[in-house]
Design an enzyme around this catalytic site. Sequence first.
Site, PDB file in Angstrom:
ATOM      1  N   LYS A 114       0.822  -1.211   0.000  1.00  0.00           N
ATOM      2  CA  LYS A 114       0.000   0.000   0.000  1.00  0.00           C
ATOM      3  C   LYS A 114       0.857   1.263   0.000  1.00  0.00           C
ATOM      4  CE  LYS A 114      -4.437  -1.550   1.714  1.00  0.00           C
ATOM      5  NZ  LYS A 114      -5.473  -1.479   2.729  1.00  0.00           N
ATOM      6  N   LYS A 206      -5.056 -10.074  -7.133  1.00  0.00           N
ATOM      7  CA  LYS A 206      -6.235 -10.158  -6.263  1.00  0.00           C
ATOM      8  C   LYS A 206      -7.345  -9.223  -6.748  1.00  0.00           C
ATOM      9  CE  LYS A 206      -6.041  -8.181  -2.290  1.00  0.00           C
ATOM     10  NZ  LYS A 206      -5.613  -7.700  -0.969  1.00  0.00           N
ATOM     11  N   LYS A 209     -10.773  -3.460  -4.401  1.00  0.00           N
ATOM     12  CA  LYS A 209     -11.608  -2.261  -4.492  1.00  0.00           C
ATOM     13  C   LYS A 209     -10.911  -1.160  -5.282  1.00  0.00           C
ATOM     14  CE  LYS A 209     -13.388  -2.904   0.230  1.00  0.00           C
ATOM     15  NZ  LYS A 209     -13.031  -2.631   1.622  1.00  0.00           N
TER      16      LYS A 209
END
Length: 344
Positions: A114, A206, A209
């Site tokens: 992230k 993956k 969102k």
Amino acid sequence: MAFKERVFSGVQPTGNLHLGNYLGAIKKFVELQDSHDCIYCVVDLHAITVWQEPAELTHNIREVTAAFLACGIDPKKHIIFNQSQVAEHAELAWIFNCIARLGWLNRMTQFKEKAGKDRENASVGLYAYPNLMAADILVYRATHVPVGDDQKQHLELARDIAQKFNNDFASSIAGHGFGDAFFPLPEPLIQGPATRVMSLRDGTKKMSKSDASDQSRINLTDDAETIALKVRRAKTDPHPLPGDEKELAERPEADNLVGIFAALKGISKGAVLNEFGGAQFSAFKAALVELAVAKLGPIGAEMKRIIDDKAYIDSILADGSARAQVMAAETMKSVKDIVGLVRR
Ligand code: TYM
């Protein structure tokens, strides 16, 4: 001492709830209601570890709540609430900031992903995120945590924190009548054929969102036509579906679609291959569209209905928060005594 079995889990209100969130987590939340006391949290304090537009955040908190309700979580028998209404989460997280070691957090792969290359510019909150997650679970002394595969490392850290707290304060814990451990070591529940749902555009990535391509995921609010289009366009390979799971494991896109089908239908991947082994993707995708629309259509429609009733959603969150807070406050009282803090 045996801990009372209790389930806790959370979902971030960061928009675009998708099939991965549903199959990896929320569907399991629903199933666990029959056997356990469950606490399900909209983790808004986690969301703000990266920038959120305030109005969008408010909307997304209500949307995750609507998803919990639409999927069938009972807010009366169990607890649905948002994290920021129970200040004890942040309070226990501070204690855990003083328990967890820098070396432990430095190993967290989700932070590395992230924060990306510009790590200096990531928020301190993003770095300390796993400590808050441990606090979410342990402030209720929860024993079981249903999550997708991507949360496994965070759960291991929560166990390490619980263990170190129990060890560091062993002598004062003993003095408070809790046996020899105050916190349980929470167990991750990561089971079934869809613990890691992959992108529809790339079977090695993956479903997420934040993927720039909306085609990569099925959102819980997608209508039937959109679901059908996304499934039909999903990346595949040129071969018919294999007959056995060993061969399937070597074909990421096929594996992903078979896993999704299995999880939606509540059967194993092997059972799906028994039915579709040797079939062309066109036929399999048609069956998947039918199944996905049948299962997700009603959830999306119910979410859209509930989301308009802000007063109802906010009352669910207020009621859940008040009930959660009583439990969390009880834990914090003991934690303060164990640590040696003077309290009222
Ligand atoms: P979040 O909001 O990213 O995701 C919510 C849940 O959905 C699961 N999930 C997936 N499962 C299968 N395939 C996927 N592609 C997929 N994408 C997401 C996640 O594993 C998760 O279970 N840190 C957590 C939220 C959290 C939490 C907690 C969870 C905060 N505190 C305490 C459990 C206990 C997160 O970011 O989830």
